[in-house]
Design an enzyme around this catalytic site. Structure first.
Site, PDB file in Angstrom:
ATOM      1  CD  GLU A  48      -3.016  -0.884   0.032  1.00 55.35           C
ATOM      2  OE1 GLU A  48      -3.232   0.252  -0.434  1.00 55.35           O
ATOM      3  OE2 GLU A  48      -3.609  -1.900  -0.392  1.00 55.35           O
ATOM      4  CG  ASN A  52      -0.983   5.303  -0.974  1.00 54.60           C
ATOM      5  OD1 ASN A  52      -1.844   4.868  -1.721  1.00 54.60           O
ATOM      6  ND2 ASN A  52      -1.208   5.536   0.301  1.00 54.60           N
ATOM      7  NE  ARG A 106      -5.102   3.591  -8.024  1.00 57.67           N
ATOM      8  CZ  ARG A 106      -4.341   2.542  -8.165  1.00 57.67           C
ATOM      9  NH1 ARG A 106      -4.316   1.595  -7.266  1.00 57.67           N
ATOM     10  NH2 ARG A 106      -3.593   2.411  -9.224  1.00 57.67           N
TER      11      ARG A 106
END
Length: 143
Positions: A48, A52, A106
């Site tokens: 993650e 990002n 997203r």
């Protein structure tokens, strides 16, 4: 605490490098004898953080992602840093379901996932300079 081991790597903000980052962290974490669940949690959080940096930090341009992993006995600290566009409102970005890219489908759950799977999450960001995510997790002892 004494540092048992430390790894620092820099890689290009390409989506294929997300799995590379996960494997690097997993290899280091194996020295702490984690459970399968602990290993999966850390790998997911790293995924993650790196995603990002790739998607939100750099968008459609290339840049470097810096990752440092520090193993201190049974505590792993992972820092993922980019020199991308930064986050205007970190508190808002940490809210579940908030996303700056809804057209990319997203979910807006990246920081929530990191916070759920790790013991501690810190996010520092300056617009136009970049973002630094620091995650920590204590690995429990097996009997």
């Amino acid at each position: 605490m004494d540092i048992k081991n430390r790894v620092t790597i820099t890689f290009l903000s390409k989506s294929e490098n997300e799995s590379f980052a996960r494997m690097c962290v997993a290899a280091l974490l194996m020295q702490a004898d984690p459970t399968i669940e602990e290993l999966a949690d850390v790998k997911t959080a790293v995924s993650e953080a790196v995603t990002n940096a790739i998607v939100h930090g750099y968008g459609h341009s290339d840049g470097d992602i810096f990752m440092e992993c520090i193993l201190e006995e049974k505590l792993i600290t992972i820092v993922v840093k980019d020199n991308g566009k930064g986050i205007e409102d970190v508190a808002k970005a940490r809210e579940p379901l908030f996303t700056t890219n809804p057209e990319m489908e997203r979910s807006g759950m990246g920081f929530t996932v990191m916070e759920t799977f790790m013991d501690k999450l810190e996010v520092e960001s300056i617009v136009g300079v970049g973002t630094k995510v620091t995650m920590k997790k204590r690995i429990g002892s097996r009997l």
